[in-house]
Design an enzyme around this catalytic site. Sequence first.
Site, PDB file in Angstrom:
ATOM      1  N   HIS A 161       0.835  -1.201   0.000  1.00 52.09           N
ATOM      2  CA  HIS A 161       0.000   0.000   0.000  1.00 52.09           C
ATOM      3  C   HIS A 161       0.871   1.253   0.000  1.00 52.09           C
ATOM      4  O   HIS A 161       2.077   1.174   0.216  1.00 52.09           O
ATOM      5  CB  HIS A 161      -0.984   0.013   1.174  1.00 52.09           C
ATOM      6  CG  HIS A 161      -0.339   0.046   2.520  1.00 52.09           C
ATOM      7  ND1 HIS A 161       0.247  -1.063   3.093  1.00 52.09           N
ATOM      8  CD2 HIS A 161      -0.185   1.051   3.404  1.00 52.09           C
ATOM      9  CE1 HIS A 161       0.722  -0.738   4.286  1.00 52.09           C
ATOM     10  NE2 HIS A 161       0.484   0.538   4.496  1.00 52.09           N
ATOM     11  N   HIS A 187       1.085   5.327   1.443  1.00 54.92           N
ATOM     12  CA  HIS A 187       0.611   6.384   2.344  1.00 54.92           C
ATOM     13  C   HIS A 187       1.142   7.707   1.806  1.00 54.92           C
ATOM     14  O   HIS A 187       2.327   7.813   1.481  1.00 54.92           O
ATOM     15  CB  HIS A 187       1.195   6.217   3.751  1.00 54.92           C
ATOM     16  CG  HIS A 187       0.528   5.195   4.576  1.00 54.92           C
ATOM     17  ND1 HIS A 187      -0.584   5.474   5.329  1.00 54.92           N
ATOM     18  CD2 HIS A 187       0.811   3.889   4.779  1.00 54.92           C
ATOM     19  CE1 HIS A 187      -0.948   4.377   5.962  1.00 54.92           C
ATOM     20  NE2 HIS A 187      -0.117   3.407   5.642  1.00 54.92           N
ATOM     21  N   TYR A 189       3.448   8.775  11.870  1.00 52.90           N
ATOM     22  CA  TYR A 189       2.869   7.472  11.565  1.00 52.90           C
ATOM     23  C   TYR A 189       3.333   6.991  10.192  1.00 52.90           C
ATOM     24  O   TYR A 189       3.724   5.834  10.032  1.00 52.90           O
ATOM     25  CB  TYR A 189       1.341   7.563  11.604  1.00 52.90           C
ATOM     26  CG  TYR A 189       0.635   6.344  11.080  1.00 52.90           C
ATOM     27  CD1 TYR A 189       0.556   5.181  11.838  1.00 52.90           C
ATOM     28  CD2 TYR A 189       0.045   6.336   9.829  1.00 52.90           C
ATOM     29  CE1 TYR A 189      -0.093   4.058  11.365  1.00 52.90           C
ATOM     30  CE2 TYR A 189      -0.603   5.223   9.339  1.00 52.90           C
ATOM     31  CZ  TYR A 189      -0.671   4.089  10.107  1.00 52.90           C
ATOM     32  OH  TYR A 189      -1.302   2.978   9.622  1.00 52.90           O
ATOM     33  N   GLN A 209       5.641   3.672   9.401  1.00 50.60           N
ATOM     34  CA  GLN A 209       4.791   2.607   8.889  1.00 50.60           C
ATOM     35  C   GLN A 209       5.590   1.423   8.369  1.00 50.60           C
ATOM     36  O   GLN A 209       5.301   0.278   8.688  1.00 50.60           O
ATOM     37  CB  GLN A 209       3.882   3.148   7.781  1.00 50.60           C
ATOM     38  CG  GLN A 209       2.912   2.141   7.230  1.00 50.60           C
ATOM     39  CD  GLN A 209       1.882   1.680   8.237  1.00 50.60           C
ATOM     40  OE1 GLN A 209       1.431   2.452   9.050  1.00 50.60           O
ATOM     41  NE2 GLN A 209       1.530   0.424   8.200  1.00 50.60           N
TER      42      GLN A 209
END
Length: 156
Positions: A60, A62, A124, A128
């Site tokens: 994924h 971010h 964050y 990650q």
Amino acid sequence: MDMNSLSHTKWECKYHIVFAPKFRRKVAYGQLRQDIANILSMLCKRKHVEIIEAEICPDHVHMLVRIPPSMSISSFVGYLKGKSTLMIFERHANLKYKYGNRHFWCRGYYVDTVGKNAKKIQEYIQNQLKEDLEYDQMTLKEYVDPFTGEPVKQNK
């Protein structure tokens, strides 16, 4: 606080965006990871979108971005995912066979507006990838020996 301006507008519009490859395949490794980063960065510059923080994990992406209010978030994400898919398949022709009909990204995405918690979201995103690796290492422990089928003795 940083303020941006248009002709008659002062604005500060930050969004946390998360999207994933089709079927959450873990494809963002090595050269492909760097190419995806370059493509997303170039597409953001074309639309005058500032990337505050970004991380490409194996399954994924971010992004913490600053988007002008003249552009809707849904049109931006549609542009980003659509154009990046075409460019990824252009640069990596072998992926066309794995991802039929030129679908590289999943249909949906996650978006959240960022206000006072911008620093927390930025931290964050930075952590990650490290957290994903730590979690993967925790799951490597075997409780049953794969060759004998007997429980593994724990050394304390």
